[in-house]
Design an enzyme around this catalytic site. Structure first.
Site, PDB file in Angstrom:
ATOM      1  N   SER A  11      47.582  45.256  56.468  1.00  0.00           N
ATOM      2  CA  SER A  11      46.778  45.588  57.636  1.00  0.00           C
ATOM      3  C   SER A  11      45.461  46.175  57.145  1.00  0.00           C
ATOM      4  O   SER A  11      45.452  47.093  56.323  1.00  0.00           O
ATOM      5  CB  SER A  11      47.497  46.606  58.514  1.00  0.00           C
ATOM      6  N   ASP A  38      44.593  43.552  63.118  1.00  0.00           N
ATOM      7  CA  ASP A  38      45.120  44.284  64.267  1.00  0.00           C
ATOM      8  C   ASP A  38      44.087  44.242  65.389  1.00  0.00           C
ATOM      9  O   ASP A  38      43.139  45.022  65.401  1.00  0.00           O
ATOM     10  CB  ASP A  38      45.417  45.728  63.876  1.00  0.00           C
ATOM     11  N   HIS A  69      47.371  39.912  65.023  1.00  0.00           N
ATOM     12  CA  HIS A  69      48.344  40.653  65.817  1.00  0.00           C
ATOM     13  C   HIS A  69      47.621  41.116  67.072  1.00  0.00           C
ATOM     14  O   HIS A  69      46.862  42.077  67.045  1.00  0.00           O
ATOM     15  CB  HIS A  69      48.883  41.831  64.994  1.00  0.00           C
ATOM     16  N   GLY A 147      46.763  53.443  63.040  1.00  0.00           N
ATOM     17  CA  GLY A 147      47.363  53.429  61.721  1.00  0.00           C
ATOM     18  C   GLY A 147      47.839  54.815  61.322  1.00  0.00           C
ATOM     19  O   GLY A 147      47.529  55.817  61.957  1.00  0.00           O
ATOM     20  N   ASP A 178      56.275  46.300  60.915  1.00  0.00           N
ATOM     21  CA  ASP A 178      54.911  46.822  60.856  1.00  0.00           C
ATOM     22  C   ASP A 178      54.910  48.229  61.429  1.00  0.00           C
ATOM     23  O   ASP A 178      55.306  48.436  62.580  1.00  0.00           O
ATOM     24  CB  ASP A 178      53.989  45.914  61.662  1.00  0.00           C
ATOM     25  N   GLY A 200      49.552  49.266  55.687  1.00  0.00           N
ATOM     26  CA  GLY A 200      48.137  49.567  55.741  1.00  0.00           C
ATOM     27  C   GLY A 200      47.785  50.731  54.850  1.00  0.00           C
ATOM     28  O   GLY A 200      47.281  50.562  53.737  1.00  0.00           O
TER      29      GLY A 200
END
Length: 228
Positions: A11, A38, A69, A147, A178, A200
């Site tokens: 990510s 994202d 996503h 995140g 995720d 990420g």
């Protein structure tokens, strides 16, 4: 012993946006298998991120795969834009899509691989009737939108149920996780049944080089898969 090879997805949400192209190239050099974009609209989740033009600008810089996503309300009108931007996989949320079967079919008709994502509170049963239409199922292990969140270990039951459903029905698609994926959590997600791991902060931040961090995550995923 399960010997399938894990897929490591990055990510770019925690990346330095002022050097996004260089960050994407660094991730490919480090051995990451593909990039997850994202995409957030400020409505389905309380954040705004990438549009298709940003993704398109980065597409020529690397050869690895891109997945979008889509954490957005009503993704249908813009599906062609993400495919045109260079995303081979388009992931929509079951919670945001009115006619999920039709949306997944449209993605396939556009020439992309179709994925569906489930928020932590959404049961697996919400998608069991469309699993014959998907190339990827994404089980969120955090609530989407930001995140750096803490991994929700309670989602391992859903991961395991999804793996059992895939195996019992003889289906063949990727099972991705995720959210909070790091050295301390990736093994448990792998043991539960995941084979694709999106990270990420654990990739882009922390001790050692990016190559070292990618290798640590991949090794931990392999160990988790082999211990099933």
């Amino acid at each position: 012993m399960d010997t399938r090879v894990p897929t490591l997805v990055a990510s770019v949400l925690p990346a330095d946006f002022s050097e996004l192209g260089q960050e994407v190239q660094r991730l490919e050099k480090a051995g990451v298998d593909r990039i997850q974009w994202d995409v957030m609209d400020g409505r389905f989740v309380p954040n705004l991120t990438f549009g298709p033009d940003v993704i398109s600008a980065n597409r020529p810089l690397v050869s690895m795969g891109f997945e979008a996503h889509l954490m957005v309300d009503d993704p249908d009108p813009m599906l062609p834009r993400w495919v045109q931007a260079g995303c081979e996989i388009i992931i929509v949320h079951a919670e945001a899509t009115r006619h999920l079967h039709r949306t997944l079919s449209v993605i396939a008709d556009l020439g992309a691989r179709a994925g569906v994502a489930l928020n932590p509170a959404t049961p697996l049963e919400a998608v069991t009737n469309v699993l014959d239409r998907v190339d990827l199922l994404l089980v969120m292990t955090v609530n989407p939108g930001f995140g750096g969140q803490k991994y929700l270990a309670t989602m391992e039951r859903k991961i395991a149920a999804a793996r059992a459903e895939i195996d019992e029905r003889g289906l063949d698609f990727e099972l991705e996780v995720d959210g909070g994926i790091a050295e301390a959590t990736i093994g448990a997600a792998a043991r539960a049944g995941a084979d694709v791991f999106c990270a990420g902060s654990a990739l882009l931040n922390g001790p050692g080089s990016l190559e070292d961090r990618a290798a640590v995550l991949r090794d931990a995923a392999v160990a988790g898969i082999e211990s099933r």
